[in-house]
Design a protein around this motif. Sequence first.
Motif, PDB file in Angstrom:
ATOM      1  N   SER A 204       0.828  -1.200   0.000  1.00  0.00           N
ATOM      2  CA  SER A 204       0.000   0.000   0.000  1.00  0.00           C
ATOM      3  C   SER A 204       0.862   1.249   0.000  1.00  0.00           C
ATOM      4  N   HIS A 209      -3.473   2.474  -2.518  1.00  0.00           N
ATOM      5  CA  HIS A 209      -4.630   1.579  -2.437  1.00  0.00           C
ATOM      6  C   HIS A 209      -5.905   2.353  -2.720  1.00  0.00           C
ATOM      7  N   GLU A 210      -6.912   1.609  -3.115  1.00  0.00           N
ATOM      8  CA  GLU A 210      -8.224   2.189  -3.361  1.00  0.00           C
ATOM      9  C   GLU A 210      -9.073   2.129  -2.089  1.00  0.00           C
ATOM     10  N   LYS A 211     -10.055   2.977  -2.031  1.00  0.00           N
ATOM     11  CA  LYS A 211     -10.974   2.980  -0.898  1.00  0.00           C
ATOM     12  C   LYS A 211     -11.627   1.606  -0.775  1.00  0.00           C
ATOM     13  N   GLY A 212     -11.618   1.043   0.448  1.00  0.00           N
ATOM     14  CA  GLY A 212     -12.238  -0.249   0.692  1.00  0.00           C
ATOM     15  C   GLY A 212     -11.392  -1.434   0.317  1.00  0.00           C
ATOM     16  N   ALA A 217      -9.104   0.963   5.048  1.00  0.00           N
ATOM     17  CA  ALA A 217      -8.851   1.783   3.852  1.00  0.00           C
ATOM     18  C   ALA A 217     -10.078   2.641   3.584  1.00  0.00           C
ATOM     19  N   ILE A 218     -10.199   3.740   4.331  1.00  0.00           N
ATOM     20  CA  ILE A 218     -11.415   4.561   4.262  1.00  0.00           C
ATOM     21  C   ILE A 218     -11.386   5.552   3.108  1.00  0.00           C
ATOM     22  N   SER A 219     -10.235   5.675   2.444  1.00  0.00           N
ATOM     23  CA  SER A 219     -10.139   6.572   1.295  1.00  0.00           C
ATOM     24  C   SER A 219      -9.001   6.094   0.398  1.00  0.00           C
ATOM     25  N   ARG A 220      -8.959   6.627  -0.801  1.00  0.00           N
ATOM     26  CA  ARG A 220      -7.880   6.285  -1.727  1.00  0.00           C
ATOM     27  C   ARG A 220      -6.558   6.844  -1.205  1.00  0.00           C
ATOM     28  N   ASN A 221      -5.496   6.043  -1.346  1.00  0.00           N
ATOM     29  CA  ASN A 221      -4.155   6.470  -0.936  1.00  0.00           C
ATOM     30  C   ASN A 221      -3.219   6.434  -2.141  1.00  0.00           C
TER      31      ASN A 221
END
Length: 469
Positions: A204, A209-212, A217-221
Amino acid sequence: MAHRALLVEDDNAIATVIRAALEEEGFEVETSETVAGRDSALARARYGVMLTDVMLLDGDGIETLGSVRETYPDMPVIILSAQNTLDTAVRATDRGAFEYFPKPFDLDELVRATRQAVESRMPEDPSAEQPGDGLPLIGRSRAMQDVYRLITRVLNNDLTVLVLGESGTGKELVAEAIHNLGARKTGPFVPVNTAAIPRELIESELFGHEKGAFTGAISRNIGKFEQAHGGTLFLDEIGDMPAEAQTRLLRALQSGRIRRVGGSEEIAVNVRIIAATNRDLLPLIAQGSFREDLYYRLNVVPIKLPPLRDRADDVAPLALHFLSRAAEEGLPLKSLDEEAARLLARQPWRGNVRELQNLVYRAALLARKDVIDAETIHSVLDQAPGGDVGSADLDITTLIGSWLEQAGFEDGALYQEALAELERPVFGYALARTNGNQLKAAQMLGINRNTLRKRLSELDIEPEKFSRG
């Protein structure tokens, strides 16, 4: 013409040796001791190669090289220099030098380079940009000259570099130098310590990473690869990277594309990779803990940093540099006497340059006089567990207690004045780590940016001095 060489050297002994060696190889050699003599010789005849010292009787051989390169763009130039710093090596490269040789040099190697030079063709438009001040690497030892020469050879290309060396030798400084002096200097420099990231989060961190994508993972990173787009990604401690992350890293290096964790879209990234490790990767490959194909992908240009114990001549210049830096960060300004410098040079330095810096900072803090003498160094060494500089740092409470004993703060002012003095190196450290960026420094410190600005103003600390440009 191809076998005619112009040698510009004001040391007669060196000139005689070089001339004899080149003539034995079939070169016709003309010599000069000055910039004026060089220009006169170039006006009279054409040469297949020019070898020139830097400090000549009437000028700087590098600074005056621009006009020569403009008039004779196809003539390779080899720089010889006793000013053995990274700045000299970079200046030589930026002025279009074919090769740079620090003195003393290997004569056979110089002859081979001269032969190669006459068979080559120099670039027609060498950069004339002057490198910035504050270059991070210090040392004039022969071992460091080899490092400088390798750095200059990778500045203007995107070859992957693997920096090897013990902990504390300055591997990240090499990566920063390649980035800040190279073609990608206007892009971001993104360092990642792969050993400091939990193995379940490293993919990550690198690829985003994408949300979820997973719990939490509460939001896109946006990962480090995307953050470094257009610049340099520095992968430190690559030998400690988990096997599953190695596979994805190899795929990214091969394709130039990454996929965020939990995502389906492939994203093109344009990054230069510099990796570093203090471990021998070949045994790890034999054990099956490091991928052999990834090793060969990373080990395109290896740069091995020497341990400080193998470059004793560099200890005193490094110590003086750290004393200057300590003063910039709020510690008392100190100098170093010759006996203290010799004592430092004799130490084993198991922690390398980082360990020397720690000791110098302690000495600057504890020294009662403006000049750090051997007695002070002995005192600091004796206070370290095990009785030598190779041991762990002093307990912070003991260190500050000793400092308070010597500081002599007035009654009623101890708390405020001591706190202000302790804040200086803390703020200085945060600003230095964030390249003078106050927002990032505030985040590192865990305080509000306005609070940081207020304290910097009250303490008369200028953030701009911590910017490396």
